[in-house]
Design an enzyme around this catalytic site. Structure first.
Site, PDB file in Angstrom:
ATOM      1  N   GLU A 162       7.330  71.748  -4.144  1.00 36.34           N
ATOM      2  CA  GLU A 162       6.330  72.157  -5.150  1.00 36.34           C
ATOM      3  C   GLU A 162       4.934  72.138  -4.541  1.00 36.34           C
ATOM      4  OE1 GLU A 162       7.292  73.987  -7.761  1.00 36.34           O
ATOM      5  OE2 GLU A 162       8.518  72.292  -8.436  1.00 36.34           O
ATOM      6  N   THR A 221       3.896  73.924  -2.285  1.00 40.41           N
ATOM      7  CA  THR A 221       3.989  74.123  -0.840  1.00 40.41           C
ATOM      8  C   THR A 221       3.847  75.597  -0.481  1.00 40.41           C
ATOM      9  OG1 THR A 221       6.371  74.213  -1.120  1.00 40.41           O
ATOM     10  CG2 THR A 221       5.457  72.121  -0.374  1.00 40.41           C
ATOM     11  N   ASP A 222       4.118  76.502  -1.432  1.00 39.46           N
ATOM     12  CA  ASP A 222       4.176  77.934  -1.049  1.00 39.46           C
ATOM     13  C   ASP A 222       2.844  78.434  -0.513  1.00 39.46           C
ATOM     14  OD1 ASP A 222       3.050  77.951  -3.646  1.00 39.46           O
ATOM     15  OD2 ASP A 222       4.267  79.622  -4.373  1.00 39.46           O
ATOM     16  N   GLY A 253       5.503  79.865 -21.267  1.00 43.08           N
ATOM     17  CA  GLY A 253       4.702  78.634 -21.235  1.00 43.08           C
ATOM     18  C   GLY A 253       5.519  77.416 -20.860  1.00 43.08           C
ATOM     19  N   ALA A 254       6.744  77.643 -20.368  1.00 38.91           N
ATOM     20  CA  ALA A 254       7.638  76.528 -20.047  1.00 38.91           C
ATOM     21  C   ALA A 254       7.649  76.227 -18.551  1.00 38.91           C
ATOM     22  CB  ALA A 254       9.052  76.842 -20.520  1.00 38.91           C
ATOM     23  N   GLY A 255       6.800  76.913 -17.786  1.00 38.31           N
ATOM     24  CA  GLY A 255       6.800  76.708 -16.332  1.00 38.31           C
ATOM     25  C   GLY A 255       8.054  77.260 -15.676  1.00 38.31           C
ATOM     26  N   SER A 287       8.441  80.566 -15.041  1.00 37.98           N
ATOM     27  CA  SER A 287       8.057  81.837 -14.413  1.00 37.98           C
ATOM     28  C   SER A 287       8.367  83.060 -15.253  1.00 37.98           C
ATOM     29  CB  SER A 287       8.750  82.002 -13.058  1.00 37.98           C
ATOM     30  OG  SER A 287       8.103  81.256 -12.112  1.00 37.98           O
ATOM     31  N   SER A 288       8.005  82.995 -16.523  1.00 39.79           N
ATOM     32  CA  SER A 288       8.191  84.192 -17.336  1.00 39.79           C
ATOM     33  C   SER A 288       7.287  85.319 -16.827  1.00 39.79           C
ATOM     34  CB  SER A 288       7.892  83.892 -18.804  1.00 39.79           C
ATOM     35  OG  SER A 288       6.569  83.449 -18.952  1.00 39.79           O
ATOM     36  N   ASP A 328       7.591  82.192  -7.128  1.00 41.05           N
ATOM     37  CA  ASP A 328       8.213  82.704  -8.349  1.00 41.05           C
ATOM     38  C   ASP A 328       8.764  84.119  -8.141  1.00 41.05           C
ATOM     39  OD1 ASP A 328       6.988  80.392  -9.226  1.00 41.05           O
ATOM     40  OD2 ASP A 328       5.289  81.442 -10.103  1.00 41.05           O
TER      41      ASP A 328
HETATM   42  C1  GLA Z   1       3.373  77.980  -9.890  1.00 41.24           C
HETATM   43  C2  GLA Z   1       2.965  79.086  -8.923  1.00 41.24           C
HETATM   44  C3  GLA Z   1       3.835  79.060  -7.670  1.00 41.24           C
HETATM   45  C4  GLA Z   1       3.883  77.663  -7.047  1.00 41.24           C
HETATM   46  C5  GLA Z   1       4.192  76.612  -8.103  1.00 41.24           C
HETATM   47  C6  GLA Z   1       4.085  75.205  -7.575  1.00 41.24           C
HETATM   48  O1  GLA Z   1       4.658  78.213 -10.378  1.00 41.24           O
HETATM   49  O2  GLA Z   1       3.088  80.344  -9.556  1.00 41.24           O
HETATM   50  O3  GLA Z   1       3.366  80.026  -6.744  1.00 41.24           O
HETATM   51  O4  GLA Z   1       2.698  77.386  -6.376  1.00 41.24           O
HETATM   52  O5  GLA Z   1       3.320  76.726  -9.229  1.00 41.24           O
HETATM   53  O6  GLA Z   1       5.073  74.979  -6.632  1.00 41.24           O
END
Ligand code: GLA
Length: 404
Positions: free
Chosen positions: A47, A49-50, A138-140, A142-143, A193
């Site tokens: 997390e 790290t991208d 909004g749930a994290g 990646s919608s 994502d």
């Molecule tokens: C969000 C961002 C991603 C990534 C994560 C954390 O989802 O869209 O690119 O940085 O946070 O790992």
């Protein structure tokens, strides 16, 4: 009485694709040329790290965003969202630019505009689309990437670009979607994502190397081990998450400058204490410690998965959560409680997933502990008078594709 835990419905992809095709026909009185879908994701580990050129390990969810679309000859982008019926989108392709259109349309328009910029072959003309989604917003999960990636798949194929057919083409579609989000929707996301939405395979986690964009498919079949991956949407609002995300990213860039590297990844193999001591700005040290230690945890998780030792990854998930909470400081009380309760009621490991400040946690647990853990988390939230969490089971699912 706290009621029963809420479970997001398990989607039937073909039925949902037929539904969105019907919606298109109702709105436009003509059938769509096709229906494309791209999934949401959870990141197993790796997390923040991208954008540091590091490693991450997402899986695609069974929940997708669907786009029914056709070309039009008006050089306009016309889109309706079933989730946002009051915000229809109509914009001339030439008017798309940074921050234009605002809101959900930015993700759709960004994908189309950047595809136009990237394709020197067939012209990307006007598009008419209807969008519908099963990915919780909004749930994290990646919608937004599911939206931009389903759109980029539709736009590419309608323009005669067969990029979705091979790995190199998909990598280009990922870059197009990232640029669309960064430059048009103006969200500084890092690429995790979009890669998950376009490059994951069923039954596998995707090891993503964000330095050179290389990939590996790592076996991840929880059921073989009698386990499940529970996703707990804490439904905690992530107010200010955009600003905080940008601030963390800027701080990492500052640390990289101090250390005279382009990305923090380049110091990941150096002795950590030496790296930290080289940073004059003391408040940058815990951030760098998180990034470097998290990259090492991704490598350790992959080694275990490759060796068929999936049940042993729990402690690495736990350590990732502690690092995100204490060093990177992107957790939230709801995430900490979800993780803690999951662990004490039977999970082998648990952590927040995604950007943080709310959103979802994941817990790896025996299949027969799913009910007990979800009920315990549900009750822990009720006792604190927090909005009830919502649950789903993450099965590593296919990435984005044409459905019909
Ligand atoms: C969000 C961002 C991603 C990534 C994560 C954390 O989802 O869209 O690119 O940085 O946070 O790992």
């Amino acid at each position: 009485m706290t009621g029963a835990p809420y479970w997001y419905p398990v989607p039937d992809v073909d039925a949902r694709a037929a539904q969105v095709a019907d919606s298109f026909e109702q709105v436009h009185s003509a059938p769509a040329a096709g229906v494309w879908a791209a999934p949401g994701r959870v990141n197993l580990i790796g997390e923040h790290t991208d954008y540091n050129g590091g490693l991450c390990l997402p899986i695609a969810l069974p929940h997708s965003t669907f786009v029914a679309a056709s070309s039009n000859s008006s050089n306009e982008l016309v889109a309706h969202s079933v989730q946002r019926p009051d915000e229809p989108l109509r914009i001339a392709l030439n008017d798309i630019g940074p921050g234009r259109p605002a809101g959900w349309g930015g993700y759709v328009a960004g994908a189309v505009a950047m595809l136009r910029a990237a394709s020197d072959g067939p012209r990307v003309a006007g598009l008419t689309a209807v969008v519908d989604s099963d990915v919780p917003v909004g749930a994290g999960l990646s919608s937004s990437a599911a939206l931009s990636c389903s759109m980029v798949l539709a736009a590419a194929e309608l323009a005669g670009l067969n990029w979705a057919d091979d790995d190199a083409g998909r990598a280009r579609l990922v870059q197009v979607s990232v640029r669309g989000e960064n430059e048009i929707a103006q969200v500084p996301s890092g690429g995790l994502d979009q890669a998950a939405a376009l490059q994951c395979e069923p039954g596998h986690a995707l090891l993503l190397d964000c330095a050179d964009h290389s990939l590996a498919q790592v076996p991840f079949d929880v059921r073989v081990h009698g386990l499940a991956l529970l996703v707990i949407d804490t439904r905690a609002e992530h107010t200010h998450s955009g600003n905080e995300y940008a601030a963390r990213r800027a701080a990492c860039e500052e640390a990289a400058r101090e250390l005279r590297v382009t990305f923090l990844r380049e110091v990941a193999d150096d002795p950590l204490e030496q790296t930290l001591a080289a940073l004059d700005e003391r408040e940058l040290r815990p951030l760098v410690r998180h990034v470097v230690s998290e990259i090492a945890r991704v490598q350790q998780v992959c080694e275990l998965l490759d060796a068929g030792r999936l049940p042993e990854i729990g402690p690495l998930m736990d350590a990732s959560h502690v690092s995100l909470r204490d060093d990177y400081r992107v957790s939230a009380p709801q995430l900490d409680v979800a993780v803690e309760v999951a662990r004490t009621t039977g999970a082998l490991g648990a952590r927040m997933t995604g950007g943080g400040f709310g959103g979802s946690a994941i817990a790896l647990l025996p299949l027969d502990a799913v009910d007990a853990v979800s009920e315990a988390v549900h009750e822990a939230f009720a006792r604190r008078h927090w909005t009830s969490p919502a649950f789903l089971l993450a099965e590593p699912s296919p990435s984005g594709r044409r459905i019909r």
